[in-house]
Design an enzyme around this catalytic site. Structure first.
Site, PDB file in Angstrom:
ATOM      1  CD  GLU B  33      42.061  42.375  36.988  1.00 46.24           C
ATOM      2  OE1 GLU B  33      41.791  43.532  36.638  1.00 46.24           O
ATOM      3  OE2 GLU B  33      42.724  42.108  38.006  1.00 46.24           O
ATOM      4  CD  GLU B  64      44.537  43.686  40.188  1.00 46.81           C
ATOM      5  OE1 GLU B  64      44.240  43.480  41.375  1.00 46.81           O
ATOM      6  OE2 GLU B  64      43.756  44.205  39.370  1.00 46.81           O
ATOM      7  CG  PHE B  87      45.274  51.110  33.231  1.00 51.12           C
ATOM      8  CD1 PHE B  87      45.477  52.372  32.689  1.00 51.12           C
ATOM      9  CD2 PHE B  87      44.075  50.455  32.952  1.00 51.12           C
ATOM     10  CE1 PHE B  87      44.505  52.975  31.891  1.00 51.12           C
ATOM     11  CE2 PHE B  87      43.098  51.055  32.160  1.00 51.12           C
ATOM     12  CZ  PHE B  87      43.320  52.317  31.624  1.00 51.12           C
ATOM     13  CG  ASP B  89      48.904  53.366  36.611  1.00 52.10           C
ATOM     14  OD1 ASP B  89      49.339  54.468  36.922  1.00 52.10           O
ATOM     15  OD2 ASP B  89      48.706  53.029  35.420  1.00 52.10           O
ATOM     16  CG  PHE B  90      45.685  48.210  37.607  1.00 53.57           C
ATOM     17  CD1 PHE B  90      45.488  49.508  38.058  1.00 53.57           C
ATOM     18  CD2 PHE B  90      44.882  47.748  36.579  1.00 53.57           C
ATOM     19  CE1 PHE B  90      44.514  50.331  37.494  1.00 53.57           C
ATOM     20  CE2 PHE B  90      43.902  48.552  36.009  1.00 53.57           C
ATOM     21  CZ  PHE B  90      43.716  49.842  36.467  1.00 53.57           C
ATOM     22  CB  ILE B  91      52.405  46.516  38.244  1.00 56.85           C
ATOM     23  CG1 ILE B  91      53.203  45.228  38.058  1.00 56.85           C
ATOM     24  CG2 ILE B  91      53.289  47.656  38.727  1.00 56.85           C
ATOM     25  CD1 ILE B  91      54.123  45.242  36.850  1.00 56.85           C
ATOM     26  CG  HIS B 133      43.826  54.518  35.428  1.00 51.56           C
ATOM     27  ND1 HIS B 133      43.286  54.916  36.613  1.00 51.56           N
ATOM     28  CD2 HIS B 133      43.200  53.348  35.119  1.00 51.56           C
ATOM     29  CE1 HIS B 133      42.374  54.043  37.013  1.00 51.56           C
ATOM     30  NE2 HIS B 133      42.306  53.075  36.129  1.00 51.56           N
TER      31      HIS B 133
END
Ligand code: TPP
Ligand code: TPP
Ligand code: MG
Ligand code: MG
Lengths: 322, 333, 333, 322
Positions: B33, B64, B87, B89-91, B133
């Protein structure tokens, strides 16, 4: 155009002013280094927020996203607590633990902003499920951006809501970009509201999302439909954010012309002009509202500044409920 | 290979590493992104769109799952994608593709195929972005056979290991630290400068105490080591793991055998963080017999990272606490 | 409370626990794929549709993200959902809702709200379903503050702890073991039989060696303990954690102090599995001084679980290997 | 109806027989306890599989799902290796490590079955991206079931493929159920193919998915369209699985009448009758093919049975590529 009581309209105007003034102020505080982290502003999107939320009733619920200031204020959150929260203070809405991206007001139906794009959608359908199972007659408004419509959770949640006929409005505030990415480059259709057809639910575009009354009217109609048990609706509103994506965005991806063009469509200026023209209020009365709003915002900064920092110990509290 | 170095930030080391690899191998591309005109959420691809064009610096929708899936499918069929997760965290939205697909494909297919893909993750706290985050989730991936996990702590290591990750034929989780993109250091300029995955580095030799760390905490550990050495005459050996999977166990155990005292430091949450694994490895090894004191851990507190800046910082090991723990260790027994 | 018990399978203990709680509290409901007429992928809701109807035994689309999201949203607004995740491996699609939302909501909101939801996961290998259907991923969740993690090992504990999980006001990851749904044991019939979360149980007292375990491995550990006691006169204490978060550290440390030797056993992969955390906790505690031997770990091998039945079984600790490790420990030093 | 060369048609028929005979045999082996774990059969869905795959070319790719036997056989996998794999043997396609849900044939374009519903979709678009970036002219067929269409990954992957115009056919084999759940109860529209509109791509329904020629024809047309660079297409085929969901499904959720009704529409019987009627082949010739197919399957069982068990050491191999 349905008639709106003068009081209601003036109140909506006040809320729009609060959003504008509050976020302008936060932006100043950010520039002074008084706000940690990232902050996402609602300036320019006041009509899209207030017009929507003004159509729901006490007891109805919302979920919001990272750009949640506007919705929180439209839900009439206490500005003192919100400003204190954004400044990370102990008297903030979340005791300084959440910050701008996690403003919530559970007692008043605001299930919270969310740092994860699409993160509030599951909560929204779950909250709607509760209303349905408990037969409360309440509805949920699930707010998100244009960019969020490509998350898988959008698909799953709208689908689930559609088959269970949950009382939820999926409300996409289309400000044309997800960070730097134009929505037109990441969907192969014109608008996301068209995807309602995939779930057999109504979908509508509010073309002029800077027209407070247009947003409000469409929402009133939709709220009624959803409250009557007809299942979810997907609404999309076109608007624009005046500032960068977050407090740290240089904004290279938009032209100055585009931004200026949208500033001419200022939702506040427009509803103000309308009210004066219709004789609903005088310019002086409206300016007075603005002055009051600005004073309230200044007040909130004072409150925030005089609020203590959270204690070290407080970091270890509130993890688990009893 | 020349020996020139240049002072650069972690951010520039990343851009340099990716750009060099993209120049060398047309199969390498960047996907994520806002990697294009925006230059990445953390500026880690600034200028790359201009050099490599839209096909190889691929902006995506906010999807994602599709991003990670596309990367894996491309990797299985001959490309070598680098995913900018932004980030870490978005995984959460990429877990199936990483854990159930990329990590297991080769094994489940009886040794056929490979998945050369790198997931670059901006980990850790320190920028005031609160609990969603600020996570360092490396231990999730260390737990899954089939994944490599890399977490460098200096600009030079970032460059050398990112290049190695791109050249590796397996899925690699590559940790960057959002609080450290501006950290500067001397970085070798030679495009052939590649560090091996799986080799720890003794960043400082010492004889009284071993501190094992990686990634973001290295800087603080080195400073603490320096300071206790000066103030208290304690000689600290600093083992920088650099790669968590594969792990250089020997380097850890050798150092522990030498010093008999060990402190483990990371910025992930304590419970089930990777340093817990290191502790267990030491305790089940022959180095156990050399231990003269308990194995201490210093990690992020087990609380969601709070927004308030002071609290946020207080949740993470700092130089003072590292020093205190080192001194504690020396005084044991 | 009466003291009657009934011989039942783990499966029936689960059905009983859920049904009792649903009779007691109208806010409790079950949600998941094929929980209705199919009775659950593992038969863990057979008969419940008939008793509770479609509204409270809610079949869903194959949409794990929406399922978990709906459960969390319902929990935040007054309901108490139980999610049938079926294979734990599918939880990859629920990670955002569990990790970034459910676990952190209350904290991020400064103590407002609660998320009483249970995620029931069929963990572990043993049914020949290969790498994507055989994982025990508890350590991922133990690493995330705000989640409770429960992994009982007997039918009675399953009932008592599942009821506790449903009554708890926080998100709970509840591990079941797909290979053990048919295991039988005596289970208290009283609907008031609820066990506390966070209390380990000494399933067998002993004085030479401590074995700490939980969940699926308990059965094998108990058998091994019995056998070495008979064959070699070694007295083994078995600490069954039952709840991983919150963890009963005291029970572990007390036992270690008593025996000085400890073996840790779980069926999750070794690297960064939960027993690594236990090892680290012991090594950093005052129990360290009582240790007479290295802390041994027995876990699933660090390989994706293979399909072939013999290989699949060989990847997991069995009675023989547990015995060997116990004997090894006793002979150290 | 386009003309199909006799050889091609007979070969397609043979592949359908192989699927039928292979899965019937596996079912027997399951009942004898010779197959570990779960196995999902393609019996009844032979036309939907063969008609589709027969339309692609050497070098094209597929991804498949848990019910992948039919696709693997249509992709002409070595039956010996496949049977050995299902029995967990060292000479199996995956050396006994993958089993029924992970049959793959990378050298021949089969990127593998998948145990995760929706798990192959990301791979499919990624493989299509490679074809596009390398300009190979090859396309990808992404096979999945009706139930999979409610996974978020479906939405994300179709969307991404649509904006990048990737050469991929999303192929939903609608057998009316996801395990026990009727697709009609989990979508609020009639068919999933209608969702193509959300992505601005063509979507088609192959109403009679048990008609080999109908499937083949629609696929030929679609393959051409996709190969020409027009971007993805969403195809949906209606068919039915004769057996339970997996080897352990009692099947209470379907009536005997429904199953019987569909058995009457046996895709193999129908194409056989067609060929006889059109004089393409005699009944005897076709029966001979069946006999050969059965013999090949028996052969595969012998091969599997005589294949060694994998060694203990082999469990520790193949985790990482060099
Ligand atoms: C899962 C996830 N992916 C990416 C991000 C980073 N991110 C934050 S806001 C944003 C753009 C969102 O765009 P849109 O939904 O249109 O909302 P807007 O900011 O325009 O109001 C992105 C990509 C995130 N927070 N979460
Ligand atoms: C992510 C995930 N969720 C659930 C399952 C369990 N499961 C396996 S097959 C299946 C039904 C799939 O239905 P469909 O896509 O229609 O394929 P069919 O079996 O009918 O061919 C389900 C729910 C799974 N394997 N993966
Ligand atoms: Mg936007
Ligand atoms: Mg189906």
């Amino acid at each position: 155009m349905a008639e709106i009581a003068k009081d209601k309209l003036l109140h909506m105007y006040k809320l729009m002013l609060d959003i504008r003034n509050f976020d302008n102020k936060v932006n100043q505080m950010v520039k002074k280094g008084k706000v940690p982290g990232m902050t996402h502003f609602s300036v320019g999107e006041e009509a899209a927020n207030v017009g929507a939320i003004a159509a729901i009733s006490h007891g109805d619920l919302i979920t919001s996203n990272h750009r949640g200031h506007g919705q929180s204020i439209a839900m009439e959150i206490d500005l003192n607590g919100m400003m204190a929260e954004i400044m990370g203070k102990a008297n903030g809405t979340c005791k300084g633990k959440g910050g701008s991206m996690h403003i919530a007001d559970l007692d008043n139906g605001n299930l919270g902003a969310n740092g994860i794009v699409g993160g509030g959608m599951g909560m929204a359908i779950g909250a709607a499920l509760t209303q349905k199972m408990k037969n409360t007659g309440k509805i949920v408004v699930c707010c998100f951006g244009d960019g969020a419509c490509n998350e898988g959770t959008f698909h799953e949640c709208v689908n689930l809501a559609s088959i269970w006929k949950l009382p939820v409005i999926f409300y996409s505030i289309n400000n044309k970009y997800g960070i730097s990415t134009p929505i037109s480059s990441v969907i192969n259709i014109e608008y996301n509201y068209l995807r309602a057809a995939s779930y057999g639910i109504p979908g509508y575009l509010i073309e002029d999302g800077n027209d407070l009354l247009a947003v409000y009217e469409k929402f009133q109609e939709t709220v009624k439909y959803v409250r009557e048990g007809n299942g979810p609706v997907l609404l999309e509103t076109l608007t624009y954010r005046w500032f960068g994506h977050s407090s740290s965005d240089p904004g290279k991806y938009r032209t100055k012309e585009e931004v200026d063009e949208w500033k001419k469509k200022d939702p506040i200026v427009r509803i103000k002009a309308y009210m004066i023209e219709k004789g609903i209020a005088t310019e002086a009365e409206l300016d007075e509202l603005d002055a009051t709003s600005k004073a309230t915002v200044e007040e909130s900064v004072k409150f925030a500044q005089s609020s203590p920092e959270p204690t070290f110990e407080s970091a270890f509290e509130d993890i688990f409920a009893d | 290979m020349n020996n020139e170095t240049k002072l650069m930030t972690v951010r520039d080391a990343i851009i340099t590493a990716m750009s060099e690899e993209m120049r060398l191998d047309e199969n390498v591309f960047l996907i994520g992104e806002d990697v294009g005109i925006f230059g990445g959420d953390f500026g880690t691809s600034v200028g790359m769109l201009e050099e490599f064009g839209k096909e190889r610096v691929r902006d995506t929708p906010i999807s994602e799952n599709a991003i990670s899936g596309a990367a894996i499918g491309a990797a299985m069929t001959g490309m070598r994608p680098i995913v900018d997760v932004t980030f870490m965290d978005f995984i959460v939205y990429m877990m199936d593709n990483i854990v159930n697909q990329a990590a297991k494909t080769r094994y489940m297919f009886g040794g056929k195929g490979q998945v050369p893909v790198v997931f670059r993750c901006a980990a850790g706290s320190g920028v005031g972005s609160a609990a969603q985050h600020s996570q360092s989730l490396e231990s999730w991936f260390c737990h899954i056979p089939g994944l490599k996990v890399v977490a460098p702590g200096t600009p030079a290591d970032v460059k050398g290991l990112l290049k190695a990750a791109v050249r590796d034929n397996n899925p690699v989780i590559f940790l960057e630290y959002k609080a450290q993109y501006n950290v500067k250091g001397e970085v070798p300029t030679d495009p052939n400068f590649v560090l091996p995955l799986g080799k720890a580095e003794i960043k400082k030799e010492g004889k009284d105490v071993t501190v094992v760390t990686y990634g973001r905490m290295l800087e603080r550990v080195l400073q603490a080591a320096q300071e206790v050495e000066e103030s208290d005459g304690v000689s600290v050996e600093v083992v920088d793991l650099r790669t968590l999977i594969p792990l250089d166990k020997e380097a850890i155990l050798d150092s522990v055998k030498k010093t008999g005292r060990v402190l483990l430091v990371n910025d992930a949450h304590k419970t089930n963080g990777f340093i817990g694994e290191i502790s267990a490895i030491i305790s089940e090894s022959d180095a156990f017999d050399y231990l003269d004191a308990p194995i201490l851990r210093l990690a992020a507190e087990d609380v969601p990272i709070p927004y308030n800046h002071a609290l946020e910082n207080a949740m993470i090991p700092n130089v003072d606490r590292i020093k205190k723990n080192i001194l504690n260790l020396v005084n044991k027994r």
